[in-house]
Design an enzyme around this catalytic site. Structure first.
Site, PDB file in Angstrom:
ATOM      1  N   PHE A  96     -52.718  10.703  69.323  1.00  0.00           N
ATOM      2  CA  PHE A  96     -53.051  11.822  68.466  1.00  0.00           C
ATOM      3  C   PHE A  96     -54.569  11.901  68.316  1.00  0.00           C
ATOM      4  CE2 PHE A  96     -53.173  13.616  64.017  1.00  0.00           C
ATOM      5  CZ  PHE A  96     -52.572  14.831  64.314  1.00  0.00           C
ATOM      6  N   ASN A 201     -51.253   6.817  58.891  1.00  0.00           N
ATOM      7  CA  ASN A 201     -51.188   8.265  59.106  1.00  0.00           C
ATOM      8  C   ASN A 201     -49.979   8.478  60.022  1.00  0.00           C
ATOM      9  OD1 ASN A 201     -51.612  10.977  59.551  1.00  0.00           O
ATOM     10  ND2 ASN A 201     -53.254  10.674  61.033  1.00  0.00           N
ATOM     11  N   PRO A 202     -48.780   8.390  59.439  1.00  0.00           N
ATOM     12  CA  PRO A 202     -47.563   8.424  60.268  1.00  0.00           C
ATOM     13  C   PRO A 202     -47.193   9.862  60.640  1.00  0.00           C
ATOM     14  CG  PRO A 202     -46.944   8.325  57.974  1.00  0.00           C
ATOM     15  CD  PRO A 202     -48.455   8.319  58.007  1.00  0.00           C
TER      16      PRO A 202
END
Length: 300
Positions: A96, A201-202
């Site tokens: 990400f 920060n899942p």
């Protein structure tokens, strides 16, 4: 042979419909050109004003990368890196792209750090580390942190995190663990004298919210790092919280990035699970995007 001015015009005309905001388009242009020419923005501006020529091979490279941008590929993947806390991180479609909101979460930890009991050793668990930007930044800014455990279920992501740790010359522990599965053996039960910090920060975007995301996010960023089922959007927060209760002892400080649309559900869950001193904070856009809480773990 092309010129800087010619490429600038082609760049603007090619992407103006995709990126109608002029400032964003300018930013993309300078990110690409400073990367390709390995120089700063001022140098590109000077070359533009002088109407300098660009050799064929370099011009061809620029056009190919422009075509990637036209296909909605994020600029960070096109140039192979992103910036976080002013530092450069290697990225590709396996991880990400680091975001400004996550910078704010890390800044919150750094601000709180001075208030911790420094008679105790500090260790950090970064769950869902991706590119490693959170772990590496914390270790870079606070080298006195004894252990930083960067945890991810995807070995490809950990390979990128390893590259970034090497790039920034920091030592972190990389652990291939799927927090959603049982039988997690990392870490072993820790000494009560440790100050434990959990940061994550899942994935937190519900599948029903997919239609609201920019096409370049949906098409290129890793699905597993983004989405959660509509019927259980707190799945990662639940698993992490139960893991804390089972594996850790002593005071645990938790920092989560969250979905702004369900922040009340997250607060309610944390309260019911036994967390206290819960505080929620808005990001730079005014959305409730991060939460901090404390838990006292007896170990089970």
């Amino acid at each position: 042979m092309g010129s800087f001015q010619k490429f600038y015009r082609i760049f603007q005309n090619t992407l103006k419909d995709l990126y109608p905001e002029p400032k964003e388009l300018e930013s993309l242009f300078f990110l690409l050109t400073t990367h390709v020419f390995q120089c700063d923005k001022t140098t590109i501006l000077l070359r533009l004003s002088k109407k300098e020529k660009i050799n064929f091979l370099t011009y061809d490279k620029l056009i190919k990368k422009l075509w990637e941008l036209k296909q909605n590929r994020p600029i960070q993947y096109v140039i192979g890196h992103a910036y976080f806390f002013g530092m450069e991180f290697v990225v590709n479609e396996k991880v990400f792209i680091p975001r400004p909101e996550t910078e704010e979460l890390v800044y919150w930890i750094l601000q709180d750090y001075k208030d911790y009991n420094h008679n105790n050793l500090v260790q950090v668990f970064d769950i869902g580390t991706g590119s490693g930007c959170i772990s590496i930044t914390l270790k870079k800014k606070k080298p006195e942190i004894v252990h930083i455990h960067a945890i991810d279920s995807d070995q490809n992501a950990l390979d990128i995190a390893r590259k970034n740790a090497k790039l920034h010359n920091v030592k972190i522990s990389l652990n291939n663990v799927d927090i959603l599965k049982n039988g997690i053996s990392i870490p072993k039960k820790m000494n009560k004298n440790y100050v434990n910090i959990i940061v994550s920060n899942p994935p937190y975007v519900r599948l029903s919210e997919k239609k609201f995301l920019h096409p370049n996010i949906v098409q290129y960023e890793p699905f597993q790092a983004l989405f959660v089922p509509d019927d259980d959007p707190l799945i990662f927060y639940k698993k992490i919280s139960f893991w804390i209760k089972k594996k850790l002892t002593g005071f645990v400080y938790v920092y989560f990035e969250i979905n702004q649309f369900i922040y009340l559900d997250i607060i309610d869950f944390l309260k019911k699970t036994g967390f206290f001193n819960i505080e929620i904070k808005k990001d730079f856009q005014g959305f409730f995007r991060m939460v901090r809480a404390v838990y006292y773990a007896n170990g089970e």
